[in-house]
Design a protein around this motif. Structure first.
Motif, short mmCIF file in Angstrom:
data_model
loop_
_atom_site.label_atom_id
_atom_site.label_comp_id
_atom_site.label_asym_id
_atom_site.label_seq_id
_atom_site.Cartn_x
_atom_site.Cartn_y
_atom_site.Cartn_z
N MET A 1 -5.66 -1.65 -0.32
CA MET A 1 -4.78 -2.07 -1.40
C MET A 1 -5.50 -2.08 -2.73
O MET A 1 -4.99 -1.54 -3.74
CB MET A 1 -4.21 -3.47 -1.11
N ASN B 1 3.82 1.51 -1.29
CA ASN B 1 4.37 1.67 -2.65
C ASN B 1 3.32 2.21 -3.61
O ASN B 1 3.64 3.02 -4.50
CB ASN B 1 4.90 0.32 -3.16
N GLU B 2 2.08 1.79 -3.46
CA GLU B 2 1.01 2.31 -4.32
C GLU B 2 0.84 3.81 -4.10
O GLU B 2 0.70 4.59 -5.05
CB GLU B 2 -0.30 1.59 -4.01
N ILE C 1 4.46 1.63 -8.36
CA ILE C 1 4.06 0.41 -9.05
C ILE C 1 3.53 0.79 -10.43
O ILE C 1 2.67 1.66 -10.56
CB ILE C 1 2.99 -0.37 -8.26
N ALA D 1 -4.36 7.31 -6.27
CA ALA D 1 -4.36 6.07 -5.48
C ALA D 1 -4.98 6.32 -4.11
O ALA D 1 -5.74 5.49 -3.60
CB ALA D 1 -2.94 5.53 -5.35
N ILE E 1 0.84 -1.20 0.00
CA ILE E 1 0.00 0.00 0.00
C ILE E 1 0.88 1.25 0.00
O ILE E 1 0.60 2.23 -0.70
CB ILE E 1 -0.94 -0.01 1.22
N GLU F 1 -0.42 10.06 -9.91
CA GLU F 1 -0.77 8.66 -9.69
C GLU F 1 -0.92 8.38 -8.20
O GLU F 1 -1.82 7.65 -7.78
CB GLU F 1 0.33 7.77 -10.28
N LEU G 1 -0.26 -2.76 -11.27
CA LEU G 1 -1.49 -2.42 -10.54
C LEU G 1 -2.67 -3.26 -11.02
O LEU G 1 -3.49 -3.72 -10.22
CB LEU G 1 -1.80 -0.93 -10.72
N GLY H 1 -4.76 4.19 -8.92
CA GLY H 1 -3.55 4.28 -9.72
C GLY H 1 -3.80 3.95 -11.18
O GLY H 1 -3.22 4.56 -12.09
N ALA I 1 -6.48 1.53 -3.79
CA ALA I 1 -5.32 2.29 -4.27
C ALA I 1 -4.91 1.83 -5.66
O ALA I 1 -4.52 2.65 -6.50
CB ALA I 1 -4.16 2.12 -3.28
N ALA I 2 -5.00 0.51 -5.91
CA ALA I 2 -4.69 0.00 -7.24
C ALA I 2 -5.66 0.57 -8.28
O ALA I 2 -5.26 0.98 -9.37
CB ALA I 2 -4.73 -1.52 -7.25
#
Length: 615
Positions: free
Chosen positions: A355, A315-316, A321, A377, A313, A373, A326, A362, A358-359
């Motif tokens: 998670m 990193n998102e 990512i 997210a 999360i 981005e 994603l 993104g 956020a994906a």
């Protein structure tokens, strides 16, 4: 301000904005203890998750929460979630079935129908089973288990004292919120979560213990963070970005729509998987092992989807990512999470929602130019949580406290509001309340002022009252009511003396029972009840309704507070419905109050005006 026209002896003067009583003081020391215990339990749960994760995936002993990896054991790691699911299934079968699921619906059911009484063994079984499940790669978060475990701590502590079910409920939710604050470092969002979702009321008697517990839990968490035992707040960092433009705020609404649609997919997927497992010809204790097999296969496709995923999360939200990663993460996480949760294993839903949301944000960043981005997210994370839990304000504050990103508050509010709107329209039940509803209980998530609290008895009582004399025969009243059936609606008939003072009451059922015996026609005085339960004109309908429920009667004579013999009217259950009738009128009656009329210009001597003579 004006002079108070109410009589000094009137009960209206004692009414206030809230119904809080001094008894709330005895809950405060208990709330402090609950907050402290829930913070300690949260730390122990995180350490247990770290212990099992490191043991299962790294072959070493440690307490720090780390992401599952394939680098040490390769493809054989597919077995780890299966073993974890098998252990959880056996613990549920021989320990307590209440450890199944993600914890929040179980807490809601305990509050609604269980008198807020949690079995003490859940304090041990739920965190251990959840740590095994998550440590074995289960795609869950720690917040669901800690909500149920913290609630169990509050409930068990409350059961040691002489408290009401409402007071136990306040401490149960205080423990749940304290645990959530200790896991995420989000005290305000944790308190809002309890108020929006768990406590089923907005009253000081609940809010005060919840707030105190959360403050204590967060304070202890700060101490743990300084000692290096837990990560300090904010849990996630978002790269700096500029102020959102008006177009960016509007684009946040598109994220809200997408979050609501994802909430629909997630809800259908989870309960579709649960229905599929119920069709299997094997005992439910084996289902988590089957779900674990799907989790293991998903981990081979994308290991980032395994475990609590806090690092993923982060990193998102940092925009680290790629788009393809994603898409893969969202697909794999959705499948393994829905199947594992549907199998009845133990774990939380909030971290997976963060998670996947956020994906989603993104992914949409590639077509929405109004933000970065990372910022989209964050919007997707909050919008998905709002759509799934139906807790929009919690979702806004939760996203803010997780990141301390003040520049995103307005688009967060936009995304969460839109997600809440669309989700409420396309889903009758949330992923949390659907489970409770399937067990036969209705959960209404709307708070409103009780209409019985807004009206006084004098505004609803019947004043045209039929009274009787104690020396008259019962048949006389019977014949009168048979000729005038409308009068039977009164149901209770005050008996008065020569000075018009009420000396007792006679019920219609008493008359029918007395005349049922052949040749029996007693005077009404023999049927009269002198131990009278009454209402007063200056009290609220809620107070009168509570008295009806307490004494199991459906009608009350209304008398003066200073003179119990002075009859003012009759209050029946039908009269109580007048308050609801007024509310329905406000909700359903539509009318146009103001009208806009076109203003015509006055004619002039020029243009279209009439010409003067001689012109």
């Amino acid at each position: 301000m004006g002079r108070d026209e109410r009589p000094k002896s009137s009960a209206e003067r004692s009414l206030g904005d809230f119904t809080i009583t001094p008894e709330v003081w005895r809950l405060i020391p208990l709330a402090i203890a609950v907050g402290a215990l829930s913070a300690v339990v949260a730390l122990l749960l995180l350490d247990l998750i770290g212990f099992f994760t490191q043991l299962a995936y790294y072959g070493r002993i440690g307490l720090r929460v780390v992401p599952p990896t394939l680098s040490h054991f390769g493809a054989i790691t597919i077995v780890i979630p299966v073993v974890g699911g098998l252990i959880v299934g056996l613990m549920a079968r021989y320990g307590s079935e209440q450890i199944r699921g993600h914890g929040i619906p179980e807490a809601m059911e305990t509050i609604l129908v269980g008198g807020s009484r949690v079995k003490p063994r859940l304090v041990l079984l739920k965190p251990i089973s959840s740590a095994v499940s998550i440590g074995a790669g289960g795609p869950f978060g720690a917040e669901g288990p800690i909500i149920l475990t913290g609630g169990a701590v509050g409930s068990v502590l409350a059961q040691l004292f002489h408290l009401s079910a409402i007071e136990r409920r306040a401490l149960l939710v205080a423990g749940a919120c304290g645990g959530m604050a200790a896991v995420f470092g989000t005290p305000v969002a944790a308190a809002l979560f309890g108020i929006e979702l768990l406590v089923f009321e907005l009253k000081p008697r609940s809010m005060v213990p919840i707030g105190i517990s959360v403050v204590v839990a967060e304070s202890i968490r700060d101490v743990f963070a300084r000692l290096g035992l837990i990560k300090g707040a904010p849990l996630f960092l978002v790269p700096a970005h500029g102020t959102f433009s008006s177009m960016g705020v509007a684009e946040a609404a598109a994220i809200g729509i997408a979050g609501a649609l994802l909430a629909w997919v997630l809800t259908k997927a989870v309960y579709g998987a649960e229905d599929a497992f119920k069709k299997l010809p094997i005992h439910w204790a084996w289902w988590p092992a089957i779900g674990g097999l799907v989790v293991g296969l998903g981990g081979l496709v994308d290991p980032k989807a395994l475990g609590v995923g806090y690092a993923v999360i982060g990193n998102e939200l940092a925009g680290q990512i790629a788009l393809g990663g994603l898409v893969l993460l969202l697909g794999v996480k959705l499948v393994i999470w829905a199947v594992a949760l549907g199998s009845g294993t133990s774990g939380g839903i909030i971290a997976p929602l963060l998670m996947m949301g956020a994906a989603l944000g993104g992914i949409l960043a590639s077509v929405l130019p109004g933000g970065t981005e990372a910022s989209w997210a964050l919007m997707g994370m909050a919008a998905t949580m709002s759509g799934v839990t139906r807790s929009p304000f919690t979702s806004v504050i939760f996203a803010f406290e997780l990141t301390h990103d003040t520049g995103s508050l307005l688009p967060l509010l936009t995304a969460c509001t839109v997600a809440h709107l669309i989700s409420s329209l396309i889903l009758k039940r949330s992923i949390l309340t659907e489970k409770v509803a399937r067990r036969g209980f209705h959960v209404l998530r709307e708070y409103s002022v009780d209409p019985l609290e807004a009206l006084f008895v004098r505004e609803a009582m019947m004043t045209n009252v039929l009274t009787v004399k104690a020396d008259r025969p019962a048949s006389e009243l019977h014949d009168l009511l048979e000729r005038n059936p409308v009068e039977r609606r009164q149901r209770l008939y005050p008996a008065i003396d020569d000075s018009q003072e009420m000396i007792g009451v006679v019920g219609w059922s008493d008359v029918l029972e007395a005349l049922a015996s052949e040749g029996c026609d007693p005077p009404l005085g023999q049927l009269m009840h002198t131990d009278i339960v009454s209402a007063f004109p200056d009290e609220t309908l809620r107070s009168a309704a509570d008295r009806m429920a307490m004494h199991k009667v459906g009608v009350l004579p209304v008398v003066e507070r200073q003179d119990s013999g002075h009859l003012r009217g009759i209050l029946t259950q039908y009269d109580l419905l007048q308050a609801r009738e007024r509310q329905l009128e406000e909700e359903r009656h539509r009318e146009r109050i103001l009208r806009v009329r076109a203003i015509r210009a006055r004619p002039t001597a020029h243009g279209s005006g009439r010409r003067l003579k001689g012109q």
